[in-house]
Design an enzyme around this catalytic site. Sequence first.
Site, short mmCIF file in Angstrom:
data_model
loop_
_atom_site.label_atom_id
_atom_site.label_comp_id
_atom_site.label_asym_id
_atom_site.label_seq_id
_atom_site.Cartn_x
_atom_site.Cartn_y
_atom_site.Cartn_z
CE LYS A 1 45.32 48.23 47.80
NZ LYS A 1 44.67 47.35 46.83
C1 LIG Z 1 44.03 48.05 45.45
C2 LIG Z 1 44.21 49.28 44.66
C3 LIG Z 1 43.12 50.01 44.19
C4 LIG Z 1 41.71 49.50 44.27
O1 LIG Z 1 41.22 49.39 45.54
P1 LIG Z 1 39.75 48.72 45.73
O2 LIG Z 1 39.43 49.02 47.15
O3 LIG Z 1 39.93 47.25 45.46
O4 LIG Z 1 38.85 49.36 44.77
C5 LIG Z 1 43.35 51.21 43.55
N1 LIG Z 1 44.60 51.67 43.36
C6 LIG Z 1 45.69 50.98 43.77
C7 LIG Z 1 47.04 51.56 43.54
C8 LIG Z 1 45.53 49.76 44.43
O5 LIG Z 1 46.61 49.05 44.78
#
Ligand SMILES: *Cc1c(COP(=O)(O)O)cnc(C)c1O
Length: 400
Positions: A198
């Site tokens: 992210k």
């Molecule tokens: C990465 C992601 C998640 C999950 O995030 P985590 O922190 O790994 O639990 C949820 N929704 C979307 C759209 C994502 O891209």
Amino acid sequence: MKKVLFSPPDITETEIEAVSQVLRSGWITTGPVTKTFEETLARFLGVSRVVCMNSATAGMEMVLRLWGIGPGDEVITTPLTFAATLNVILHVGARPILVDIEPNSYHIDPSLVASAITKRTKAILAVDYGGWSADYDRLLEVANTYKKHFHPKKNTPQEWLDRPLVMADAAHSLGAIYKGKKAGSVADISVFSFHAVKNLTTAEGGCVCWSERLHEHDQAIEKGLRLLMLHGQNKDARQKYEGGGWQYAIEIPGYKCNLTDIAAAIGLSQLQRYESMLAKRKLYFNTYNKHFASLPHITLPSNPLWDGESSYHLYPLQVPASQRNEIISSLSSAGIQANVHFIPLYHHPAYRYLGYTPHHFPLTEKFYQKEISLPLSSAHTLEDIETVIEHCLFLLSPPK
Ligand SMILES: *Cc1c(COP(=O)(O)O)cnc(C)c1O
């Protein structure tokens, strides 16, 4: 051959030094650094409080549990997302209702949400695809219109809003702006991710925040989330060690998804230079756009239909469906990692029993068939992006 990774983490000596400091400090789990990270995030987002957890997945699940959502309830969401969005609905025992995206958008269609609402609908879980906020004004309007039919579960936060909760899976949208307001302050409750791919990372991590509309419940929401995320203990680990305060009570049989100070130290360092990380992403995004604008049969990432700014998490290009897979493997042979966001949820074997097929989601399916996410990270150099552009122009140009 120079490799261009899809989304390498942007880690500098500052993050490494911050982590070392925590490791040397004698306190490595949730403690003072997590607290500072939460306070700094709250200021950045323009919200009153932030609660960090070890993932966005945990954050979303704890919110659904806090809201008393479970068996017999329905949560409306989109198939154009990662499995996490759907899994949390299933984990709490509620029924997920999927509806298609809007035309020329990546976001859940508010008019389809309106037709999918029933007296069992307890939440609308929108996804800020690629870094653009979903259309929360219209989703809130849909939820408000439904007020007269809403049956809140007694003694749960459902009574506070007296309508379905409008929640943001804001995993992509840290720093995005929706009609002049920061993502995080717009939906009733928003959940960000700090997973390794992210925009801002703590390796694994996430946080929950909520809008001013819930201001009078700030304390109750924070307390509720902190109980749920740490075994239902009325003290956190740090409080138990301080001043011989060994006594504690378990108030509910809670879960275990707190963020560590080691992780928070990475996030805090990143947050201090996040504006410049966002600026880089925007530059790379616009550089892609500039070079691809004149190509035929290509659809550039669309701006949202409302006034706002992306956090530029993804660069989702649409190419002819017949060439999509071939382009991804050609890029891969050239050392360039491209990706697809997302394989729609109804394609996964785990969810087949829900009975959804591609025919139910013509716009999501069409988008999916054509989509390629090109490398985009603040850890890239402009040269990396130019390498990707060069290969794409070669693959996408019409034969002479
Ligand atoms: C990465 C992601 C998640 C999950 O995030 P985590 O922190 O790994 O639990 C949820 N929704 C979307 C759209 C994502 O891209």
